[in-house]
Scaffold this motif. Structure first.
Motif, short mmCIF file in Angstrom:
data_model
loop_
_atom_site.label_atom_id
_atom_site.label_comp_id
_atom_site.label_asym_id
_atom_site.label_seq_id
_atom_site.Cartn_x
_atom_site.Cartn_y
_atom_site.Cartn_z
N MET A 1 0.80 -1.23 0.00
CA MET A 1 0.00 0.00 0.00
C MET A 1 0.83 1.29 0.00
N HIS A 2 2.06 1.22 0.52
CA HIS A 2 2.89 2.43 0.59
C HIS A 2 4.22 2.16 -0.10
N ARG A 3 5.00 3.21 -0.27
CA ARG A 3 6.36 3.01 -0.80
C ARG A 3 7.21 2.44 0.32
N THR B 1 -9.41 10.87 0.29
CA THR B 1 -10.37 10.03 -0.45
C THR B 1 -10.20 8.53 -0.23
N ALA B 2 -9.05 8.09 0.32
CA ALA B 2 -8.78 6.66 0.42
C ALA B 2 -8.01 6.39 1.72
N THR B 3 -8.73 5.98 2.76
CA THR B 3 -8.14 5.91 4.11
C THR B 3 -6.96 4.96 4.21
N GLY B 4 -7.09 3.73 3.72
CA GLY B 4 -6.03 2.73 3.89
C GLY B 4 -5.69 2.56 5.36
N LEU B 5 -4.42 2.68 5.72
CA LEU B 5 -4.03 2.58 7.13
C LEU B 5 -4.19 3.91 7.86
N GLY B 6 -4.63 4.92 7.13
CA GLY B 6 -4.95 6.19 7.78
C GLY B 6 -3.77 7.11 8.00
N TYR B 7 -2.61 6.78 7.44
CA TYR B 7 -1.43 7.61 7.73
C TYR B 7 -1.59 9.04 7.20
N THR B 8 -2.13 9.19 5.98
CA THR B 8 -2.29 10.55 5.45
C THR B 8 -3.34 11.31 6.27
N ALA B 9 -4.41 10.63 6.66
CA ALA B 9 -5.46 11.30 7.45
C ALA B 9 -4.90 11.72 8.81
N ILE C 1 -12.34 8.50 3.54
CA ILE C 1 -13.28 7.52 2.99
C ILE C 1 -12.57 6.20 2.68
N GLU C 2 -13.13 5.08 3.10
CA GLU C 2 -12.56 3.77 2.78
C GLU C 2 -13.67 2.85 2.29
N LEU C 3 -13.36 2.16 1.20
CA LEU C 3 -14.33 1.26 0.57
C LEU C 3 -14.44 -0.07 1.30
N ASP C 4 -13.30 -0.58 1.77
CA ASP C 4 -13.24 -1.99 2.17
C ASP C 4 -13.20 -2.17 3.69
N GLY D 1 -17.39 3.57 2.41
CA GLY D 1 -18.15 3.60 1.16
C GLY D 1 -17.24 3.89 -0.01
N ASP D 2 -17.85 4.03 -1.19
CA ASP D 2 -17.11 4.28 -2.42
C ASP D 2 -16.91 5.79 -2.58
N ALA D 3 -15.66 6.21 -2.65
CA ALA D 3 -15.37 7.65 -2.77
C ALA D 3 -16.11 8.26 -3.96
N CYS D 4 -16.30 7.50 -5.04
CA CYS D 4 -16.97 8.04 -6.23
C CYS D 4 -18.40 8.47 -5.88
N HIS E 1 -5.59 12.65 -2.43
CA HIS E 1 -6.18 11.56 -3.23
C HIS E 1 -5.09 10.52 -3.44
N ASP E 2 -5.17 9.44 -2.68
CA ASP E 2 -4.11 8.42 -2.66
C ASP E 2 -4.75 7.06 -2.99
N PRO E 3 -5.16 6.90 -4.27
CA PRO E 3 -5.93 5.70 -4.63
C PRO E 3 -5.04 4.50 -4.86
C1 LIG Z 1 -3.03 3.44 -1.32
S1 LIG Z 1 -4.26 3.08 -0.15
C2 LIG Z 1 -4.39 4.57 0.77
C3 LIG Z 1 -3.26 4.75 1.76
C4 LIG Z 1 -3.56 5.82 2.78
N1 LIG Z 1 -3.53 7.14 2.22
C5 LIG Z 1 -2.61 5.73 3.98
O1 LIG Z 1 -2.03 6.75 4.34
O2 LIG Z 1 -2.46 4.64 4.55
C6 LIG Z 1 -5.74 3.08 -1.11
C7 LIG Z 1 -7.00 2.68 -0.33
O3 LIG Z 1 -8.14 3.00 -1.12
C8 LIG Z 1 -9.17 2.06 -0.86
N2 LIG Z 1 -10.15 2.18 -1.96
C9 LIG Z 1 -10.15 1.53 -3.15
N3 LIG Z 1 -11.19 1.95 -3.91
C10 LIG Z 1 -11.84 2.89 -3.17
C11 LIG Z 1 -12.98 3.70 -3.41
N4 LIG Z 1 -13.66 3.61 -4.58
N5 LIG Z 1 -13.39 4.54 -2.46
C12 LIG Z 1 -12.70 4.64 -1.28
N6 LIG Z 1 -11.61 3.91 -1.00
C13 LIG Z 1 -11.19 3.05 -1.95
C14 LIG Z 1 -8.42 0.75 -0.78
O4 LIG Z 1 -9.18 -0.22 -0.08
C15 LIG Z 1 -7.15 1.18 -0.01
O5 LIG Z 1 -7.32 1.00 1.36
#
Ligand SMILES: C[S@@+](CC[C@H](N)C(=O)[O-])C[C@H]1O[C@@H](n2cnc3c(N)ncnc32)[C@H](O)[C@@H]1O
Length: 284
Positions: free
Chosen positions: A111-113, A140-148, A161-164, A191-194, A210-212
């Motif tokens: 998920m990260h570099r 827009t994409a929470t993941g592990l939440g580091y950016t938030a 926002i996180e989809l999964d 939910g879905d960011a879109c 926006h870190d998709p």
């Molecule tokens: C690269 S990670 C984000 C990393 C995050 N910024 C962090 O600091 O940890 C991308 C995230 O987007 C989520 N995701 C994928 N499609 C999405 C969507 N349509 N809406 C919201 N989140 C989505 C994935 O499940 C994944 O957790």
């Protein structure tokens, strides 16, 4: 109140335990939370005893030391992977150790570099690309939440926002993600960011992160329609950071070109590459 986090270990702590045993020590300081803090652990012929009474035998510690891609939860005097199967995407999500903050593996994608950089340094570069971070921020994409979490240090509010749900479950177990759940400035939406972004008012965020996932996994998050929504909800004078990937790779180079063009068409007045942050910045 939040329940105490279980002990989470990786090969890094397991190797310290094994080394201390080999040197005949009867106790050693190790981290129970992937490097954030330390505790003194007793070493016995059978295994280890943590301050909270958890015991772990040497076989389990050996098992942890052999995996460089998994973190482990110590529970009921045994261990299991920090891993969740996502019903949503049919992919396995797991917490992956590094020398610093852990990352997440989703179906083999990191998920990260992590090459020559760690996930926290990666996060700081993303944030620096649109600093100062102030006002209301959309992530827009929470993941592990580091950016938030990082944005919330200076923002008034962060909406993330996180989809999964499986990703959120891993974040809940990750010591480095805890501020996601206990910082009152962070508002999580599942939910879905879109779809979710369409529900926000015009001009309602000062910054957007926006870190998709990579383009091949989530093309809609790189579409002109989505960029137009991001432009609509961003305030005039606001900035968008958009992660894309290694600008020197053939794949990300192509995606960057297309993204810059679509961002401009969406209305952003200035768009610029930010190679150090593996992304682009767009201004409204
Ligand atoms: C690269 S990670 C984000 C990393 C995050 N910024 C962090 O600091 O940890 C991308 C995230 O987007 C989520 N995701 C994928 N499609 C999405 C969507 N349509 N809406 C919201 N989140 C989505 C994935 O499940 C994944 O957790």
């Amino acid at each position: 109140m939040q329940a105490a986090l279980p002990i989470i270990l990786s090969y890094i702590q397991a190797e310290s335990l094994i080394k201390a045993r080999q040197q005949g020590q009867t106790s050693v300081e190790i981290s129970p939370d992937l490097g954030l803090s330390t505790v003194t652990v007793l070493l016995t012929p059978e295994g280890t005893i943590f301050p909270n009474g958890q015991r772990l035998d040497w076989n389990s510690i050996e098992k942890i030391s052999k995996s460089e891609v998994n973190c482990f939860i110590v529970q009921d005097n045994g261990v299991r992977f920090v891993q969740v199967f996502s019903e949503y995407t049919n992919r396995v999500c797991s917490l992956m150790p590094t020398q610093g903050a852990p990352s997440m593996l989703i179906a083999g994608f990191v998920m990260h570099r992590i090459k020559d950089i760690d996930p926290m340094q990666d996060t700081l570069r993303k944030i620096a690309a649109i600093s100062p971070i102030k006002g209301r921020v959309l992530d827009t994409a929470t993941g592990l939440g580091y950016t938030a979490i990082e944005a919330a240090k200076t923002a008034d509010e962060v909406v993330t926002i996180e989809l999964d749900p499986a990703v959120q479950e891993i974040a809940r177990l990750n010591p480095w993600s805890q501020a996601l759940f206990n910082n009152p400035k962070i508002h999580q939406i599942m939910g879905d960011a879109c779809e979710i972004v369409q529900t926000f008012d015009d001009d309602s965020f000062s910054r957007i992160i926006h870190d998709p996932p990579t383009f091949s996994l989530a093309g809609e998050l790189y579409s002109g329609a989505f960029y137009r929504q991001l432009f609509r909800v961003l305030k005039r004078g606001g900035r968008l950071y958009h992660y894309i990937g290694d600008p020197n790779s053939k794949a990300s180079g192509g995606v960057t070109k297309g993204a810059l063009k679509r961002l401009q068409e969406a209305g952003f007045t200035r768009v610029a590459r930010r190679p150090e942050a593996y992304g682009v910045v767009a201004y409204k």
